[in-house]
Design a protein around this motif. Structure first.
Motif, PDB file in Angstrom:
ATOM      1  N   GLU A   1      97.726  76.737  36.284  1.00 37.19           N
ATOM      2  CA  GLU A   1      96.626  75.821  35.998  1.00 37.19           C
ATOM      3  C   GLU A   1      95.284  76.364  36.507  1.00 37.19           C
ATOM      4  O   GLU A   1      94.247  76.169  35.883  1.00 37.19           O
ATOM      5  CB  GLU A   1      96.943  74.483  36.689  1.00 37.19           C
ATOM      6  N   GLY A   2      95.317  77.068  37.629  1.00 39.94           N
ATOM      7  CA  GLY A   2      94.081  77.589  38.205  1.00 39.94           C
ATOM      8  C   GLY A   2      93.591  78.866  37.547  1.00 39.94           C
ATOM      9  O   GLY A   2      92.532  79.386  37.943  1.00 39.94           O
ATOM     10  N   GLY A   3      94.330  79.396  36.554  1.00 38.40           N
ATOM     11  CA  GLY A   3      93.817  80.516  35.767  1.00 38.40           C
ATOM     12  C   GLY A   3      94.559  81.822  35.873  1.00 38.40           C
ATOM     13  O   GLY A   3      94.431  82.679  35.004  1.00 38.40           O
TER      14      GLY A   3
ATOM     15  N   ARG B   1      98.249  80.940  46.264  1.00 40.74           N
ATOM     16  CA  ARG B   1      97.480  79.723  46.591  1.00 40.74           C
ATOM     17  C   ARG B   1      98.469  78.565  46.555  1.00 40.74           C
ATOM     18  O   ARG B   1      99.324  78.495  45.665  1.00 40.74           O
ATOM     19  CB  ARG B   1      96.388  79.514  45.534  1.00 40.74           C
ATOM     20  N   GLU B   2      98.369  77.665  47.531  1.00 41.24           N
ATOM     21  CA  GLU B   2      99.267  76.513  47.553  1.00 41.24           C
ATOM     22  C   GLU B   2      98.454  75.274  47.225  1.00 41.24           C
ATOM     23  O   GLU B   2      97.813  74.689  48.095  1.00 41.24           O
ATOM     24  CB  GLU B   2      99.951  76.385  48.914  1.00 41.24           C
ATOM     25  N   ALA B   3      98.459  74.873  45.934  1.00 40.23           N
ATOM     26  CA  ALA B   3      97.650  73.736  45.495  1.00 40.23           C
ATOM     27  C   ALA B   3      98.434  72.797  44.589  1.00 40.23           C
ATOM     28  O   ALA B   3      97.858  71.932  43.934  1.00 40.23           O
ATOM     29  CB  ALA B   3      96.396  74.243  44.774  1.00 40.23           C
ATOM     30  N   GLY B   4      99.730  72.949  44.536  1.00 38.77           N
ATOM     31  CA  GLY B   4     100.569  72.036  43.744  1.00 38.77           C
ATOM     32  C   GLY B   4     100.219  72.027  42.267  1.00 38.77           C
ATOM     33  O   GLY B   4     100.325  71.006  41.599  1.00 38.77           O
ATOM     34  N   GLU B   5      99.811  73.190  41.741  1.00 38.75           N
ATOM     35  CA  GLU B   5      99.364  73.226  40.344  1.00 38.75           C
ATOM     36  C   GLU B   5     100.511  73.443  39.365  1.00 38.75           C
ATOM     37  O   GLU B   5     101.607  73.830  39.754  1.00 38.75           O
ATOM     38  CB  GLU B   5      98.308  74.325  40.150  1.00 38.75           C
TER      39      GLU B   5
ATOM     40  N   GLU C   1     103.524  76.591  43.809  1.00 33.72           N
ATOM     41  CA  GLU C   1     102.621  77.501  44.503  1.00 33.72           C
ATOM     42  C   GLU C   1     102.231  78.573  43.498  1.00 33.72           C
ATOM     43  O   GLU C   1     103.074  79.009  42.716  1.00 33.72           O
ATOM     44  CB  GLU C   1     103.342  78.126  45.694  1.00 33.72           C
ATOM     45  N   MET C   2     100.974  78.995  43.491  1.00 39.10           N
ATOM     46  CA  MET C   2     100.538  80.032  42.566  1.00 39.10           C
ATOM     47  C   MET C   2     100.830  81.414  43.157  1.00 39.10           C
ATOM     48  O   MET C   2     100.567  81.642  44.341  1.00 39.10           O
ATOM     49  CB  MET C   2      99.027  79.877  42.305  1.00 39.10           C
ATOM     50  N   TYR C   3     101.381  82.295  42.339  1.00 42.03           N
ATOM     51  CA  TYR C   3     101.409  83.727  42.627  1.00 42.03           C
ATOM     52  C   TYR C   3     100.635  84.396  41.491  1.00 42.03           C
ATOM     53  O   TYR C   3     100.913  84.119  40.319  1.00 42.03           O
ATOM     54  CB  TYR C   3     102.834  84.281  42.596  1.00 42.03           C
ATOM     55  N   GLY C   4      99.696  85.277  41.844  1.00 37.63           N
ATOM     56  CA  GLY C   4      98.874  85.902  40.815  1.00 37.63           C
ATOM     57  C   GLY C   4      98.909  87.419  40.877  1.00 37.63           C
ATOM     58  O   GLY C   4      99.183  88.013  41.915  1.00 37.63           O
TER      59      GLY C   4
END
Ligand code: ZN
Length: 239
Positions: free
Chosen positions: A170-172, A118-122, A149-152
């Protein structure tokens, strides 16, 4: 040590946001950090002949770093074969960020190497989970990247020989961010941060990890592997 910093070098040419952060390409920023650490560094990019990775260049490379994203499929299979052979023969390989989907990393891992993103600048917090490992030298218990960028998980990789960092976002989500492998005589380190629209490679903690990783991945002076049918070293007694 002789280090080659490889970069796809396309986003910097086509995206003003990326060019503003890396006017000479992110390979130059990575190369400068490694030069500061005393290494002999050259750069190579996708659009050079043989992607800048001639047999001669690779023969003179102790550790190769790899950043690719949009053009993995344009990397020639013959060059992937050549890089893989050098890794199996002892060259270190540091795979960065979106290099998770590169041909060379998937070849060396044998899995899809896919992940959630996800690309949300978190915010990203990287926890050091193996504090005695040389790649963690000089770091605190954790360090942070303000905008990432988030990698999960699930990250579809084989279980690392050693896991040095785990990221929280930050997004979990969480992610295995610093993964060590041995392949043949060579060492491979995957390091997650490095999205092109954030100034990740200017971050001193990130640069510290790159310097440590190059030192860890250096070729060792162990014996060359021997394969195939062998005569016995001593006569074998008959029973
Ligand atoms: Zn990215």
């Amino acid at each position: 040590m002789r280090v080659t910093v490889w970069n796809e070098f396309r986003h910097e040419k086509t995206d003003d946001r990326v060019r503003a952060i890396y006017p000479d390409g992110m390979h130059q920023v990575i190369a400068d950090a490694l030069k500061q650490a005393g290494h002999q560094v050259r750069t190579a990019t996708l659009d050079e002949p043989e992607h800048g990775l001639t047999a001669e260049v690779l023969a003179q490379t102790d550790v190769l770093t790899w950043w690719g994203h949009a053009a993995h499929r344009e990397v020639s299979d013959a060059i992937v074969d050549r890089v893989q052979a050098r890794v199996l023969d002892g060259m270190g390989l540091i795979v960065l960020h979106s290099g998770h989907a590169s041909k060379i990393f998937r070849r060396l891992m044998g899995t899809s190497c896919q992940l959630r993103w996800r690309e949300a600048g978190e915010r990203e917090r990287l926890w050091v989970v193996e504090p005695g490992h040389p790649i963690a030298e000089g770091l605190g218990p954790y360090f942070e990247v303000e905008h990432a960028e988030m990698y999960g998980e699930r990250f579809d990789i084989p279980a690392p020989d050693m896991l040095v960092f785990v990221s929280w976002f930050e997004g979990g989500e969480v992610f295995r961010s610093g993964c060590c492998y041995h392949r043949g005589r060579g060492k491979v380190f995957y390091f997650r941060p490095g999205h092109e629209t954030y100034p990740i490679y200017h971050n001193p903690d990130i640069q510290r990890v790159l310097v440590n990783a190059v030192a860890w991945a250096r070729p060792s002076a162990g014996p060359a592997a021997e394969f195939g049918n062998r005569k016995p070293l001593e006569p074998i007694g008959t029973r």
